[in-house]
Design a protein around this motif. Structure first.
Motif, PDB file in Angstrom:
ATOM      1  N   VAL A 206       0.860  -1.177   0.000  1.00 20.63           N
ATOM      2  CA  VAL A 206       0.000   0.000   0.000  1.00 20.63           C
ATOM      3  C   VAL A 206       0.895   1.225   0.000  1.00 20.63           C
ATOM      4  N   LYS A 207       0.583   2.141  -0.928  1.00 20.24           N
ATOM      5  CA  LYS A 207       1.448   3.315  -1.075  1.00 20.24           C
ATOM      6  C   LYS A 207       0.624   4.532  -1.474  1.00 20.24           C
ATOM      7  N   THR A 208       0.796   5.622  -0.721  1.00 22.13           N
ATOM      8  CA  THR A 208       0.200   6.881  -1.190  1.00 22.13           C
ATOM      9  C   THR A 208       1.292   7.886  -1.523  1.00 22.13           C
TER      10      THR A 208
ATOM     11  N   ALA B 262       6.020   5.023   1.843  1.00 21.44           N
ATOM     12  CA  ALA B 262       5.952   3.574   1.607  1.00 21.44           C
ATOM     13  C   ALA B 262       7.226   3.065   0.944  1.00 21.44           C
ATOM     14  N   ASP B 263       7.753   3.832  -0.008  1.00 16.12           N
ATOM     15  CA  ASP B 263       8.983   3.424  -0.699  1.00 16.12           C
ATOM     16  C   ASP B 263      10.175   3.487   0.233  1.00 16.12           C
ATOM     17  N   MET B 264      10.214   4.552   1.012  1.00 16.98           N
ATOM     18  CA  MET B 264      11.376   4.743   1.896  1.00 16.98           C
ATOM     19  C   MET B 264      11.476   3.595   2.894  1.00 16.98           C
TER      20      MET B 264
ATOM     21  N   ILE C  26       5.359  14.173 -11.699  1.00 15.92           N
ATOM     22  CA  ILE C  26       4.592  13.077 -11.079  1.00 15.92           C
ATOM     23  C   ILE C  26       4.453  13.462  -9.623  1.00 15.92           C
ATOM     24  N   SER C  27       3.227  13.635  -9.167  1.00 21.20           N
ATOM     25  CA  SER C  27       3.131  14.191  -7.812  1.00 21.20           C
ATOM     26  C   SER C  27       1.750  14.026  -7.209  1.00 21.20           C
ATOM     27  N   ARG C  28       1.733  14.024  -5.878  1.00 23.66           N
ATOM     28  CA  ARG C  28       0.465  14.297  -5.203  1.00 23.66           C
ATOM     29  C   ARG C  28       0.138  15.746  -5.530  1.00 23.66           C
ATOM     30  N   LEU C  29      -1.115  16.037  -5.840  1.00 21.20           N
ATOM     31  CA  LEU C  29      -1.478  17.417  -6.143  1.00 21.20           C
ATOM     32  C   LEU C  29      -1.923  18.063  -4.828  1.00 21.20           C
TER      33      LEU C  29
ATOM     34  N   TRP D 216      -0.831  21.297  -1.798  1.00 19.37           N
ATOM     35  CA  TRP D 216      -0.201  22.596  -1.548  1.00 19.37           C
ATOM     36  C   TRP D 216       1.323  22.479  -1.378  1.00 19.37           C
ATOM     37  N   GLN D 217       1.758  21.441  -0.664  1.00 20.71           N
ATOM     38  CA  GLN D 217       3.201  21.243  -0.408  1.00 20.71           C
ATOM     39  C   GLN D 217       4.033  21.309  -1.682  1.00 20.71           C
ATOM     40  N   LYS D 218       3.461  20.815  -2.777  1.00 17.00           N
ATOM     41  CA  LYS D 218       4.272  20.576  -3.972  1.00 17.00           C
ATOM     42  C   LYS D 218       4.438  21.810  -4.870  1.00 17.00           C
TER      43      LYS D 218
ATOM     44  N   LEU E  88       1.436  13.502 -14.291  1.00 14.32           N
ATOM     45  CA  LEU E  88       0.662  12.428 -13.665  1.00 14.32           C
ATOM     46  C   LEU E  88       0.464  12.816 -12.210  1.00 14.32           C
ATOM     47  N   GLY E  89      -0.785  12.889 -11.771  1.00 13.62           N
ATOM     48  CA  GLY E  89      -0.994  13.277 -10.385  1.00 13.62           C
ATOM     49  C   GLY E  89      -2.442  13.164  -9.978  1.00 13.62           C
ATOM     50  N   ALA E  90      -2.642  13.166  -8.671  1.00 13.72           N
ATOM     51  CA  ALA E  90      -3.997  13.157  -8.127  1.00 13.72           C
ATOM     52  C   ALA E  90      -3.957  13.839  -6.787  1.00 13.72           C
TER      53      ALA E  90
ATOM     54  N   GLY F  12      -4.776  10.656 -11.746  1.00 11.14           N
ATOM     55  CA  GLY F  12      -4.947   9.336 -11.154  1.00 11.14           C
ATOM     56  C   GLY F  12      -3.622   8.853 -10.613  1.00 11.14           C
ATOM     57  N   TYR F  13      -3.597   7.583 -10.245  1.00 10.72           N
ATOM     58  CA  TYR F  13      -2.373   6.997  -9.699  1.00 10.72           C
ATOM     59  C   TYR F  13      -1.976   5.833 -10.589  1.00 10.72           C
ATOM     60  N   ASP F  14      -0.764   5.840 -11.127  1.00 11.60           N
ATOM     61  CA  ASP F  14      -0.392   4.826 -12.103  1.00 11.60           C
ATOM     62  C   ASP F  14       1.118   4.581 -12.049  1.00 11.60           C
TER      63      ASP F  14
ATOM     64  N   LEU G  68      15.240  11.896  -7.246  1.00 15.64           N
ATOM     65  CA  LEU G  68      16.274  10.860  -7.216  1.00 15.64           C
ATOM     66  C   LEU G  68      16.033   9.856  -8.347  1.00 15.64           C
ATOM     67  N   TYR G  69      14.748   9.479  -8.535  1.00 18.30           N
ATOM     68  CA  TYR G  69      14.428   8.585  -9.654  1.00 18.30           C
ATOM     69  C   TYR G  69      14.810   9.271 -10.970  1.00 18.30           C
ATOM     70  N   SER G  70      14.521  10.578 -11.061  1.00 20.64           N
ATOM     71  CA  SER G  70      14.826  11.312 -12.293  1.00 20.64           C
ATOM     72  C   SER G  70      16.324  11.308 -12.561  1.00 20.64           C
TER      73      SER G  70
HETATM   74  P1  ADP Z   1       5.612  12.526  -1.300  1.00 17.24           P
HETATM   75  O1  ADP Z   1       5.849  11.353  -0.457  1.00 17.24           O
HETATM   76  O2  ADP Z   1       5.642  13.813  -0.540  1.00 17.24           O
HETATM   77  O3  ADP Z   1       4.389  12.422  -2.139  1.00 17.24           O
HETATM   78  P2  ADP Z   1       8.042  11.722  -2.744  1.00 17.24           P
HETATM   79  O4  ADP Z   1       8.752  12.353  -3.879  1.00 17.24           O
HETATM   80  O5  ADP Z   1       8.852  11.336  -1.576  1.00 17.24           O
HETATM   81  O6  ADP Z   1       6.844  12.675  -2.336  1.00 17.24           O
HETATM   82  O7  ADP Z   1       7.381  10.367  -3.215  1.00 17.24           O
HETATM   83  C1  ADP Z   1       6.325  10.289  -4.097  1.00 17.24           C
HETATM   84  C2  ADP Z   1       6.215   8.876  -4.586  1.00 17.24           C
HETATM   85  O8  ADP Z   1       4.892   8.636  -5.003  1.00 17.24           O
HETATM   86  C3  ADP Z   1       7.101   8.570  -5.771  1.00 17.24           C
HETATM   87  O9  ADP Z   1       7.457   7.215  -5.749  1.00 17.24           O
HETATM   88  C4  ADP Z   1       6.166   8.871  -6.943  1.00 17.24           C
HETATM   89  O10 ADP Z   1       6.555   8.213  -8.119  1.00 17.24           O
HETATM   90  C5  ADP Z   1       4.873   8.370  -6.406  1.00 17.24           C
HETATM   91  N1  ADP Z   1       3.689   9.027  -6.963  1.00 17.24           N
HETATM   92  C6  ADP Z   1       3.150  10.221  -6.602  1.00 17.24           C
HETATM   93  N2  ADP Z   1       2.037  10.467  -7.305  1.00 17.24           N
HETATM   94  C7  ADP Z   1       1.869   9.424  -8.138  1.00 17.24           C
HETATM   95  C8  ADP Z   1       0.893   9.078  -9.114  1.00 17.24           C
HETATM   96  N3  ADP Z   1      -0.131   9.886  -9.378  1.00 17.24           N
HETATM   97  N4  ADP Z   1       1.021   7.908  -9.767  1.00 17.24           N
HETATM   98  C9  ADP Z   1       2.071   7.084  -9.506  1.00 17.24           C
HETATM   99  N5  ADP Z   1       3.022   7.350  -8.607  1.00 17.24           N
HETATM  100  C10 ADP Z   1       2.925   8.495  -7.914  1.00 17.24           C
END
Ligand code: ADP
Ligand code: GLC
Length: 485
Positions: A14-16, A20-22, A303-306, A308-310, A333-335, A360-362, A390-392
């Motif tokens: 489960v990841k938002t 979760a990745d860290m 690619i981001s959560r949409l 205010w922080q971002k 890509l974002g939601a 959306g999330y993909d 870092l991925y970039s």
């Molecule tokens: P935060 O945890 O503050 O959202 P990070 O850069 O630490 O920011 O991590 C975001 C993680 O979530 C990355 O792995 C990113 O690829 C993923 N992510 C964010 N939004 C989406 C999305 N809409 N679809 C797929 N992956 C996403």
């Protein structure tokens, strides 16, 4: 060392966001280094069948000693690397589609839900007959663990176990009514200004900050920022008080999941030694996103959560002009916040062929954007670490970032020469600054291909694996244990 990670999300189950990745990538690295690492997470309704198949229920149920005893079932998975993951099943608290909120906002009972997770972390060790040396707690959702350890269970079998609390994001602190103290089975005296109390309510993170043996943040710069009034979200006083016990350790990434040389989501694989196939990834992305298929147009990704922080509201302000006047392309890509979703949708409709917005999330598309773009934009208001830059870097997609937190610590600014820089850095969060920096990146793309190539190579060869940071976490665990003895 025996380490129990207590966390509200964990990849791949489960990841938002980056949390979760860290936690999963750090845990795996610690296992590789010979530690016995286990993780406790909630068993959410959204956890897919393919993960459920590998779980087995523990023989006995877990009695969770809140103010009143409650019962839960625990399921266990042992990953191939040796990481044990425990899933805490409680139908009422966790059988929900999303971890923290529904379309109506945050769940009203989040305080109770995560108090339950924390107390379960305290009760689990005796059920599985495994006493952790260290409870590694993440964010407010796990912040009551240190409070329990230093109060109600101080003299029991967990008396020598230490706690480390990692602050991934200070904006989210977890509030609840003061009745949570009693409901959680904590002593009333913990509800005080140098404990759980803030503005007459319970503040989970504040409690964790006061009670944890040691604290970490996910980058050195963020470790400094949170001690200031500007970056402290009201907890800077508490953080300055604990200043001597806080260290900033930069996050690493999972170099197996994020590797352009082997990534199966990509149209073609490439590496720093042979980058030529990156252009195949760009064409494939353009095609998929209905962008004009031209290598000459610099392609920017987000690619981001949409949220205010971002800082993406300011990016939106800048983009109308950029899309109208410059020969560039965007793939987003974002939601998240619906207002931002709507603004990006509108931009994409108005500028089809130049701008694509997937709301959306993909996961798969995230990998393709990382590989197919030339640049990646992160104009964050604040960024504790940030994983996407870092991925970039690893995918040779040069990050354009605001100088804050982990972005400041990981991206070296281009200096108009061949031997410096891994991206482009700006200071002010204004539409002008974003416009100016995007222009600068485009100029470099067109006029200085040798500088671009050198930057891409340097970016791809930077080391953001966990090797150094996992060792620093082990040192931190030992440091925490010393303060118990
Ligand atoms: P935060 O945890 O503050 O959202 P990070 O850069 O630490 O920011 O991590 C975001 C993680 O979530 C990355 O792995 C990113 O690829 C993923 N992510 C964010 N939004 C989406 C999305 N809409 N679809 C797929 N992956 C996403
Ligand atoms: C938080 C932060 C992000 C960080 C992630 C993992 O979600 O917003 O910057 O990378 O945690 O530590």
């Amino acid at each position: 060392m025996k380490i129990l990670m207590v966390v509200s999300e964990l990849s791949p189950y489960v990841k938002t966001g980056g949390l979760a990745d860290m936690v999963s990538s750090l845990s795996r690295e610690l296992v590789r280094n010979g530690n016995d690492v286990r993780a406790l997470i909630p068993f959410y309704g959204s956890i897919e069948e393919r993960w459920r198949r590998n779980m087995r229920p523990l023989a006995s149920p877990l009695c969770v000693h809140m103010g009143q005893e409650r019962w839960a079932r625990v399921h266990e998975t042992i990953e191939r690397c040796g990481l044990h993951v425990y899933f805490l099943e409680h139908h009422h608290y966790f059988d929900r589609e999303r971890p923290y909120d529904s379309c109506y906002g945050a769940y009203g009972d989040n305080g109770e839900r995560f108090a339950f997770l924390c107390r379960a972390a305290i009760d689990l060790p005796s059920l599985i007959d495994w006493i952790p040396d260290v409870f590694h707690c993440h964010d407010w959702m796990a912040s009551l663990v240190p409070v329990y350890l230093e109060t109600v269970v101080r003299h029991g079998p967990l008396g020598n176990s230490a706690s480390v609390l990692t602050v991934h994001n200070l904006e989210h602190q977890g509030y609840g009514d003061k009745s949570i103290v009693q409901m959680a089975g904590l002593p009333q005296w913990t509800f005080r200004p140098d404990g759980l109390e803030a503005c007459g309510a319970v503040n989970f993170l504040k409690g964790g900050i006061y009670f944890a043996n040691k604290l970490t943040t996910v980058s050195p710069s963020y470790g400094e920022e949170i001690k200031t009034a500007e970056g402290g979200f009201g907890l800077d006083g508490a953080l300055r008080f604990r200043g001597g016990d806080i260290i900033g350790i930069l996050n690493g990434i999972d170099c197996e999941v994020w590797d352009p040389a082997t990534d199966s989501a990509l149209a073609a694989n490439y590496s720093s030694k042979n980058i030529s196939a990156k252009s195949t990834c760009k064409s494939a992305l353009q095609k998929m996103c209905h962008l004009d298929e031209r290598q000459s147009a610099p392609l920017f990704g987000v690619i981001s959560r949409l949220h205010w922080q971002k800082g993406l509201d300011t990016l939106c302000d800048a983009m109308e002009w950029i899309l109208a006047h410059m020969d560039i392309q965007f793939a987003l890509l974002g939601a998240g916040q619906w207002q931002l979703e709507e603004r990006f949708r509108l931009l994409a409709n108005r500028h089809s062929g130049k701008m694509f917005a997937a709301i959306g999330y993909d996961e798969e598309l995230a990998h393709r954007i990382e590989a197919g773009c030339d640049f990646f934009i992160m104009p964050s208001r604040f960024e504790p670490c940030g994983l996407n830059q870092l991925y970039s870097l690893r995918y040779g997609t040069l990050p354009i970032v605001r100088a804050t937190g982990g972005l400041r610590d990981t991206v070296q600014n281009y200096g108009n020469c061949e031997d410096c820089g891994t991206g482009f850095v700006f200071n002010d969060l204004t539409a002008d600054a974003i416009r100016g920096t995007i222009r600068w990146a485009c100029d470099t793309y067109h006029r200085a291909p040798a500088h671009m190539a050198a930057m891409i190579r340097r970016a791809m060869e930077s080391d953001f694996s966990w090797s150094r940071s996992a060792i620093r976490y082990c040192e931190c665990y030992r440091w925490a244990l010393q303060s118990k003895s």
